[in-house]
Design a protein around this motif. Structure first.
Motif, PDB file in Angstrom:
ATOM      1  N   ASN A 171       0.674  -1.293   0.081  1.00 60.93           N
ATOM      2  CA  ASN A 171      -0.081   0.007   0.053  1.00 60.93           C
ATOM      3  C   ASN A 171       0.885   1.231  -0.120  1.00 60.93           C
ATOM      4  OD1 ASN A 171      -3.138  -0.115   0.290  1.00 60.93           O
ATOM      5  ND2 ASN A 171      -2.302  -2.185   1.412  1.00 60.93           N
ATOM      6  N   VAL A 172       2.057   1.130   0.470  1.00 62.12           N
ATOM      7  CA  VAL A 172       2.958   2.440   0.452  1.00 62.12           C
ATOM      8  C   VAL A 172       4.057   2.390  -0.368  1.00 62.12           C
ATOM      9  CG1 VAL A 172       2.415   2.711   2.902  1.00 62.12           C
ATOM     10  CG2 VAL A 172       4.538   1.622   2.176  1.00 62.12           C
ATOM     11  N   ALA A 173       4.012   1.252  -1.139  1.00 61.81           N
ATOM     12  CA  ALA A 173       5.283   1.189  -2.089  1.00 61.81           C
ATOM     13  C   ALA A 173       4.879   2.185  -3.289  1.00 61.81           C
ATOM     14  CB  ALA A 173       5.492   0.035  -2.744  1.00 61.81           C
ATOM     15  N   GLU A 174       5.900   2.785  -4.084  1.00 60.17           N
ATOM     16  CA  GLU A 174       5.470   3.770  -5.304  1.00 60.17           C
ATOM     17  C   GLU A 174       5.769   2.699  -6.462  1.00 60.17           C
ATOM     18  OE1 GLU A 174       6.913   8.225  -6.852  1.00 60.17           O
ATOM     19  OE2 GLU A 174       8.471   6.586  -6.062  1.00 60.17           O
ATOM     20  N   PHE A 175       4.533   2.997  -7.405  1.00 57.55           N
ATOM     21  CA  PHE A 175       4.573   2.198  -8.722  1.00 57.55           C
ATOM     22  C   PHE A 175       4.700   3.025  -9.776  1.00 57.55           C
ATOM     23  CE2 PHE A 175       2.609  -0.773  -5.708  1.00 57.55           C
ATOM     24  CZ  PHE A 175       2.935  -1.939  -6.072  1.00 57.55           C
ATOM     25  N   ASP A 176       4.655   4.250  -9.718  1.00 58.82           N
ATOM     26  CA  ASP A 176       5.152   5.227 -10.740  1.00 58.82           C
ATOM     27  C   ASP A 176       5.169   6.648 -10.038  1.00 58.82           C
ATOM     28  OD1 ASP A 176       5.309   6.547 -13.262  1.00 58.82           O
ATOM     29  OD2 ASP A 176       3.419   5.827 -14.078  1.00 58.82           O
ATOM     30  N   THR A 177       5.503   7.628 -10.660  1.00 58.77           N
ATOM     31  CA  THR A 177       5.764   8.994 -10.229  1.00 58.77           C
ATOM     32  C   THR A 177       4.414   9.349  -9.446  1.00 58.77           C
ATOM     33  OG1 THR A 177       7.623   9.465 -11.683  1.00 58.77           O
ATOM     34  CG2 THR A 177       6.461  11.424 -10.468  1.00 58.77           C
ATOM     35  N   GLY A 178       4.472   9.739  -7.993  1.00 65.60           N
ATOM     36  CA  GLY A 178       3.466   9.979  -7.345  1.00 65.60           C
ATOM     37  C   GLY A 178       2.333   9.058  -7.230  1.00 65.60           C
ATOM     38  N   VAL A 179       2.275   7.727  -7.840  1.00 66.73           N
ATOM     39  CA  VAL A 179       1.452   6.549  -7.583  1.00 66.73           C
ATOM     40  C   VAL A 179       2.023   5.739  -6.478  1.00 66.73           C
ATOM     41  CG1 VAL A 179       0.129   5.010  -8.750  1.00 66.73           C
ATOM     42  CG2 VAL A 179       0.888   7.163  -9.857  1.00 66.73           C
ATOM     43  N   PHE A 180       1.182   5.658  -5.453  1.00 62.96           N
ATOM     44  CA  PHE A 180       1.620   4.986  -4.053  1.00 62.96           C
ATOM     45  C   PHE A 180       0.219   3.922  -3.802  1.00 62.96           C
ATOM     46  CE2 PHE A 180       3.926   8.710  -3.763  1.00 62.96           C
ATOM     47  CZ  PHE A 180       5.052   8.464  -3.222  1.00 62.96           C
ATOM     48  N   GLY A 181       0.876   2.813  -3.791  1.00 60.94           N
ATOM     49  CA  GLY A 181       0.020   1.546  -3.463  1.00 60.94           C
ATOM     50  C   GLY A 181      -0.942   0.906  -4.715  1.00 60.94           C
ATOM     51  N   ILE A 182      -0.966  -0.321  -4.327  1.00 63.56           N
ATOM     52  CA  ILE A 182      -1.385  -1.312  -5.484  1.00 63.56           C
ATOM     53  C   ILE A 182      -2.925  -0.869  -5.901  1.00 63.56           C
ATOM     54  CG2 ILE A 182      -2.447  -3.185  -4.019  1.00 63.56           C
ATOM     55  CD1 ILE A 182      -0.431  -3.541  -7.316  1.00 63.56           C
ATOM     56  N   GLN A 183      -3.621  -0.242  -5.157  1.00 67.14           N
ATOM     57  CA  GLN A 183      -5.048   0.213  -5.615  1.00 67.14           C
ATOM     58  C   GLN A 183      -4.802   1.185  -6.540  1.00 67.14           C
ATOM     59  OE1 GLN A 183      -7.953  -1.493  -5.483  1.00 67.14           O
ATOM     60  NE2 GLN A 183      -9.597  -0.018  -5.617  1.00 67.14           N
ATOM     61  N   ALA A 184      -4.197   2.351  -6.096  1.00 66.22           N
ATOM     62  CA  ALA A 184      -4.104   3.463  -7.125  1.00 66.22           C
ATOM     63  C   ALA A 184      -3.271   2.865  -8.412  1.00 66.22           C
ATOM     64  CB  ALA A 184      -3.199   4.580  -6.560  1.00 66.22           C
ATOM     65  N   ALA A 185      -2.169   2.138  -8.329  1.00 67.93           N
ATOM     66  CA  ALA A 185      -1.306   1.601  -9.290  1.00 67.93           C
ATOM     67  C   ALA A 185      -2.082   0.967 -10.358  1.00 67.93           C
ATOM     68  CB  ALA A 185      -0.357   0.700  -8.877  1.00 67.93           C
ATOM     69  N   ALA A 186      -3.079  -0.019  -9.776  1.00 70.02           N
ATOM     70  CA  ALA A 186      -3.836  -0.893 -10.700  1.00 70.02           C
ATOM     71  C   ALA A 186      -4.909   0.181 -11.555  1.00 70.02           C
ATOM     72  CB  ALA A 186      -4.995  -1.942 -10.015  1.00 70.02           C
ATOM     73  N   GLY A 187      -5.366   1.160 -10.930  1.00 68.40           N
ATOM     74  CA  GLY A 187      -6.180   1.996 -11.715  1.00 68.40           C
ATOM     75  C   GLY A 187      -5.443   2.724 -12.617  1.00 68.40           C
TER      76      GLY A 187
END
Length: 249
Positions: A171-187
């Motif tokens: 949930n707190v890992a960054e998956f793109d610039t300013g995108v944190f957490g798997i829920q935000a990253a999936a969307g």
């Protein structure tokens, strides 16, 4: 005629003058040491309470998120319970970052020794260490941060379950610039919820974690696609050999 002063008398006189000053210096150093010890103890108590609180409470933000939010004028962060994340996504993350996650107590001794032999402050970090760094500390290569991380990780291992470690990390890992957490990253990357991520999407998200600003989950190169495929194969392997048992109960 003035009395002559012998060398012995001269030294005795100056020693007598220096003693009060030396006593004051020693007293000052004693006060500094006492307050330094109190400050260290206070920090230890704060971190211990903070870590224990996260056994039940979800991190509202992190130092790095606040830094990026200030820099970018906002970030994407949407907490999701681990039960609502695609199981293959969780296994892919473990396979990519720390395949022996269930077997260690927070520190991978062999990996740390290798990093020390290489003379590096990077490498050797387990998911447990990365979670502690992301949730409580600051980014960047620093021996001070690594020392605090090394002290906090075993404590977190005592008060958190392995499943809780993964829930916070994912949930707190960054998956793109300013995108944190798997829920935000999936969307953000695929327009789906974390529960709907398929095998290919899970593999690609897992392999961007070491360099989320430099790698793309939606437009991966040939090398990254190959790496993602190997991560998915690894996720199947840890499911089959029991190395996923500690978080898939």
């Amino acid at each position: 005629m003035a009395k002559k002063t012998t060398l012995t008398e001269y030294l005795e006189d100056h020693e007598a003058e220096a003693m009060p000053r030396l006593a004051r210096v020693r007293k000052s150093l004693s006060v500094v040491r006492r307050w330094l010890l109190r400050a260290i103890l206070a920090c230890a108590v704060i971190f211990a309470g903070w870590g224990l609180a996260y056994r039940w409470l979800n991190p509202p933000t992190t130092l790095y998120m606040m830094q990026e939010s200030w820099r970018l004028d906002g970030v994407q962060y949407d907490w999701v319970n681990i039960e609502d994340v695609s199981p293959v996504m969780v296994r892919a993350l473990v396979a990519a970052e720390d395949a022996n996650f269930c077997a260690h107590w927070g520190i991978d001794s062999a990996a740390v020794r290798q990093a020390l032999r290489d003379g590096a402050m990077r490498g050797g970090s387990t998911i447990s260490q990365q979670t502690v760094k992301n949730a409580f500390l600051w980014q960047g290569r620093s021996w001070l941060r690594k020392a605090i991380e090394a002290l906090m990780t075993p404590y977190a291992e005592m008060v958190w379950s392995k499943k809780r470690f993964l829930e916070i990390y994912i949930n707190v890992a960054e998956f793109d610039t300013g995108v944190f957490g798997i829920q935000a990253a999936a969307g953000h990357h695929f327009g789906v919820d974390a529960a709907q991520l398929n095998r290919v999407q899970a593999g690609r998200l897992a392999v961007v974690l070491p360099d989320p600003k430099g790698r793309s989950a939606t437009k991966p190169g040939a090398g990254l696609k190959k790496h993602a495929a190997s991560v998915i194969a690894g996720s199947d392997m840890i499911a089959a050999d029991g190395r996923a048992a500690c978080f898939e109960d």
